[in-house]
Design an enzyme around this catalytic site. Structure first.
Site, PDB file in Angstrom:
ATOM      1  N   CYS A  69      52.988   5.099  17.772  1.00  0.00           N
ATOM      2  CA  CYS A  69      53.375   3.771  17.262  1.00  0.00           C
ATOM      3  C   CYS A  69      54.890   3.642  17.202  1.00  0.00           C
ATOM      4  CB  CYS A  69      52.750   3.513  15.896  1.00  0.00           C
ATOM      5  SG  CYS A  69      53.140   4.777  14.685  1.00  0.00           S
ATOM      6  N   GLU A  85      49.593  -0.860   8.799  1.00  0.00           N
ATOM      7  CA  GLU A  85      50.544  -0.117   9.642  1.00  0.00           C
ATOM      8  C   GLU A  85      50.152  -0.401  11.082  1.00  0.00           C
ATOM      9  OE1 GLU A  85      53.089   1.403   8.477  1.00  0.00           O
ATOM     10  OE2 GLU A  85      52.547   1.319   6.361  1.00  0.00           O
TER      11      GLU A  85
HETATM   12  P1  NAD Z   1      42.711  -0.502  16.907  1.00  0.00           P
HETATM   13  O1  NAD Z   1      43.311  -1.640  16.173  1.00  0.00           O
HETATM   14  O2  NAD Z   1      41.949  -0.787  18.141  1.00  0.00           O
HETATM   15  O3  NAD Z   1      41.699   0.307  15.969  1.00  0.00           O
HETATM   16  C1  NAD Z   1      42.129   0.880  14.742  1.00  0.00           C
HETATM   17  C2  NAD Z   1      40.932   1.037  13.835  1.00  0.00           C
HETATM   18  O4  NAD Z   1      40.467  -0.250  13.442  1.00  0.00           O
HETATM   19  C3  NAD Z   1      39.743   1.756  14.474  1.00  0.00           C
HETATM   20  O5  NAD Z   1      39.197   2.640  13.520  1.00  0.00           O
HETATM   21  C4  NAD Z   1      38.783   0.620  14.773  1.00  0.00           C
HETATM   22  O6  NAD Z   1      37.433   0.998  14.802  1.00  0.00           O
HETATM   23  C5  NAD Z   1      39.060  -0.322  13.602  1.00  0.00           C
HETATM   24  N1  NAD Z   1      38.686  -1.725  13.805  1.00  0.00           N
HETATM   25  C6  NAD Z   1      38.608  -2.419  14.964  1.00  0.00           C
HETATM   26  N2  NAD Z   1      38.260  -3.707  14.715  1.00  0.00           N
HETATM   27  C7  NAD Z   1      38.140  -3.826  13.377  1.00  0.00           C
HETATM   28  C8  NAD Z   1      37.831  -4.916  12.501  1.00  0.00           C
HETATM   29  N3  NAD Z   1      37.588  -6.132  12.959  1.00  0.00           N
HETATM   30  N4  NAD Z   1      37.821  -4.692  11.171  1.00  0.00           N
HETATM   31  C9  NAD Z   1      38.075  -3.464  10.675  1.00  0.00           C
HETATM   32  N5  NAD Z   1      38.376  -2.391  11.448  1.00  0.00           N
HETATM   33  C10 NAD Z   1      38.410  -2.568  12.784  1.00  0.00           C
HETATM   34  O7  NAD Z   1      43.902   0.515  17.160  1.00  0.00           O
HETATM   35  P2  NAD Z   1      43.845   1.883  17.983  1.00  0.00           P
HETATM   36  O8  NAD Z   1      43.746   1.565  19.425  1.00  0.00           O
HETATM   37  O9  NAD Z   1      42.866   2.805  17.365  1.00  0.00           O
HETATM   38  O10 NAD Z   1      45.289   2.495  17.684  1.00  0.00           O
HETATM   39  C11 NAD Z   1      46.426   2.195  18.426  1.00  0.00           C
HETATM   40  C12 NAD Z   1      47.296   1.204  17.695  1.00  0.00           C
HETATM   41  O11 NAD Z   1      47.620   1.728  16.417  1.00  0.00           O
HETATM   42  C13 NAD Z   1      48.616   0.933  18.364  1.00  0.00           C
HETATM   43  O12 NAD Z   1      48.883  -0.442  18.297  1.00  0.00           O
HETATM   44  C14 NAD Z   1      49.610   1.704  17.511  1.00  0.00           C
HETATM   45  O13 NAD Z   1      50.919   1.206  17.549  1.00  0.00           O
HETATM   46  C15 NAD Z   1      48.998   1.551  16.171  1.00  0.00           C
HETATM   47  N6  NAD Z   1      49.469   2.587  15.257  1.00  0.00           N
HETATM   48  C16 NAD Z   1      50.304   2.236  14.239  1.00  0.00           C
HETATM   49  C17 NAD Z   1      50.789   3.201  13.394  1.00  0.00           C
HETATM   50  C18 NAD Z   1      51.707   2.856  12.254  1.00  0.00           C
HETATM   51  O14 NAD Z   1      51.866   3.683  11.379  1.00  0.00           O
HETATM   52  N7  NAD Z   1      52.312   1.684  12.230  1.00  0.00           N
HETATM   53  C19 NAD Z   1      50.416   4.537  13.571  1.00  0.00           C
HETATM   54  C20 NAD Z   1      49.568   4.859  14.618  1.00  0.00           C
HETATM   55  C21 NAD Z   1      49.091   3.868  15.456  1.00  0.00           C
END
Ligand code: NAD
Length: 498
Positions: A275, A241
């Site tokens: 998002c 997501e």
């Molecule tokens: P992010 O991608 O920076 O981090 C998300 C999670 O992934 C965190 O827990 C982080 O520690 C982890 N992570 C980072 N690198 C990783 C790796 N290499 N392997 C595994 N895990 C890793 O995102 P964010 O800044 O926390 O959230 C914002 C983003 O989330 C925005 O792009 C938003 O649109 C998206 N979002 C999407 C939805 C949806 O349902 N589509 C919902 C909420 C947020």
């Protein structure tokens, strides 16, 4: 932040408004993550053994515990994530609606299905049963620290899986609270049905490689791509997501006041850190002036802050302020006109609403996810042109259309996982509706029956009830008469088609 995880590493989360420390935890390295997954595997057996009724009871107790501790939980959300208390409560309310729906609908959505055998297998009884996957690794973001991971957690649990959850490093305390509430509400159940692992990206990456049976990720598109690539090494399935660049279409026959009200909230609410927040508006030119006037008046007095009167809180992740500033700066340098706010609106950690008119369609403010309280507005000749421009994005998460007469038609033309007609975000508030994106917004679906199926696997069982004399086909003793009969049946059934 890049660093090597080790048992001596710690993670500190802070209040984004004040910088005050909210909590400090040891970071889980790959070994600790593997241990959590092994413990979850043992817990999964007890959880599966409860059956749908037992799991429903446990999930409903969890839901009640969360609601009965709402004040404490919402205060924690306010402190660690920054959002106002009412927004935190709204997030909690939607979260428990989803737990309730998943608990009460899992049995029906995952019921066994009888399959009718064809004429060549008339002696078989067929059934497809849905089985839990085992242990699901959930990796969450910080923007809706209860609602977004829960879209995977509650549905994975209801489908009979144990969960190992890595909350965002920005909302770790909330993640621990959420999982601990399940254990507190169900003290008779073994530990580890929801286990939390703590850390940054490295801990998430270790979870992807830990041997879990599926990864459910919610976060940015670049991270989603990295996770999919890492998961491919072991063919671990993923549901992703990811980000969005949601558009709203305001048609010539829209209720302009309703559209302006929804767009104001949809673009700026939660500091634009949603998002499925609205980031682009395509407005048919006949109603542009009216729309802009109503939007401006709706946004008058809307501001960021941490006081009781503020409309929304600070940016949760400090580095996102720079992304928003870069997009606004670039848009204005390319001729975009700030009709609400401007560069002055950015006063970290707060950003007041910014509305930009006539930004070129190839500018980052239109192409990339801004994830802040900003909106681009473009006049179009027709709703059809609006659909074309809205769909030109590499993302395709949510969308919204405003039209009194042809809203459904416009909705069907949107290249997106979900569309609200004459409203904002209506789909996300209904647990029965699958949620997810197309293109770079993600893979797979959470929520609804589709979300329960994501966390189970079909198991096809074909039972031979008797043998058909003269039609034994799957044997080296096959008789020529059996093949003659097969030919006849096949020709009769499939040989004549006009
Ligand atoms: P992010 O991608 O920076 O981090 C998300 C999670 O992934 C965190 O827990 C982080 O520690 C982890 N992570 C980072 N690198 C990783 C790796 N290499 N392997 C595994 N895990 C890793 O995102 P964010 O800044 O926390 O959230 C914002 C983003 O989330 C925005 O792009 C938003 O649109 C998206 N979002 C999407 C939805 C949806 O349902 N589509 C919902 C909420 C947020």
């Amino acid at each position: 932040m890049t660093q090597t995880a080790s048992v001596t590493d710690t993670l500190t989360s802070v209040d984004p408004a004040t910088g005050a420390v909210v909590g400090e935890w040891p970071v889980d390295d790959a070994e600790a993550v593997r241990a959590a997954v092994a413990a979850a595997r043992a817990a999964a057996r007890a959880w599966v053994g409860l059956g749908f009724d037992g799991r429903k009871k446990a999930l409903l107790r969890w839901k009640a515990h969360l609601v009965n501790h709402a004040d404490e939980l919402c205060e924690l959300v306010r402190r660690e994530n920054g959002k106002p208390l009412d927004d935190a409560y709204l997030e909690l309310a939607l979260t428990v609606e989803h737990i309730d729906w998943a608990a009460k609908n899992a049995r029906k959505a995952l019921a066994p299905r009888k399959v009718r055998p064809g004429p060549l297998t008339a002696n078989f009884a067929g059934v497809v049963e849905q089985r839990p996957l085992g242990v699901v690794g959930v990796i969450g973001p910080w923007n809706y620290p209860l609602y977004t991971p829960n879209g995977s957690i509650a549905y994975a649990l209801a489908a009979g899986n144990a969960v190992v959850y890595k909350p965002s490093e920005y909302t770790t305390a909330i993640g621990h609270y959420f999982a601990a509430a399940f254990a507190k509400a169900n003290p008779e159940l073994p530990d580890g049905i929801i286990a939390v692992v703590t850390g940054r990206g490295e801990t998430g990456a270790a979870l992807v490689r830990s041997g879990v049976d599926k990864i459910a990720f919610t976060g940015s598109t670049p991270t989603g791509k990295r996770i999919m690539a890492a998961a491919a090494e072991s063919l671990t399935p993923v549901v992703l997501e990811c980000g969005g660049k949601d558009a709203v279409i305001v048609a010539e026959d829209a209720d302009v006041a309703a559209a302006a009200d929804a767009v104001a909230f949809g673009a700026m609410g939660n500091s634009g850190q949603t998002c499925v927040g609205i980031e682009r508006a395509y407005v048919v030119k006949d109603v542009l002036d009216d729309f802009l006037a109503q939007l401006k008046s709706r946004l008058a007095g809307v501001r960021a802050g941490s006081d009781a009167e503020a409309s929304y809180g600070p940016m949760t992740m400090p580095s996102q302020v720079d992304v928003v500033a870069a997009h606004v700066k670039d848009a204005m340098a390319r001729g975009g006109q700030a009709v609400v706010g401007g560069l002055d609106s950015i006063r970290a950690p707060y950003i007041d609403p910014v509305v930009l008119l006539d930004v070129p369609e190839d500018a980052p403010a239109v192409v990339e996810e801004t994830f802040g309280p900003t909106l681009t507005v473009r006049a179009v000749d027709s709703a059809a042109e609006a659909v074309e421009l809205a769909n030109a994005s590499k993302y395709g998460l949510g969308s919204a259309v405003f039209s009194k007469s042809h809203g459904m038609e416009l909705a069907r033309a949107m290249r997106a996982g979900a569309t609200s007609v004459n409203s904002f975000i209506g789909f996300a508030a209904q647990p029965g509706m699958p949620f997810g994106g197309v293109g770079e917004s993600g893979v797979g679906r959470i929520h609804g029956a589709a979300g329960l199926l994501e966390f189970s696997r079909p198991h096809s069982i074909a039972r031979q009830r008797f043998s058909i004399p003269g039609l034994a086909l799957l044997t080296f003793d096959r008789k020529p008469s059996a093949m003659a009969l097969t030919r006849k049946i096949t020709e009769l059934r499939h040989g004549r088609h006009k």
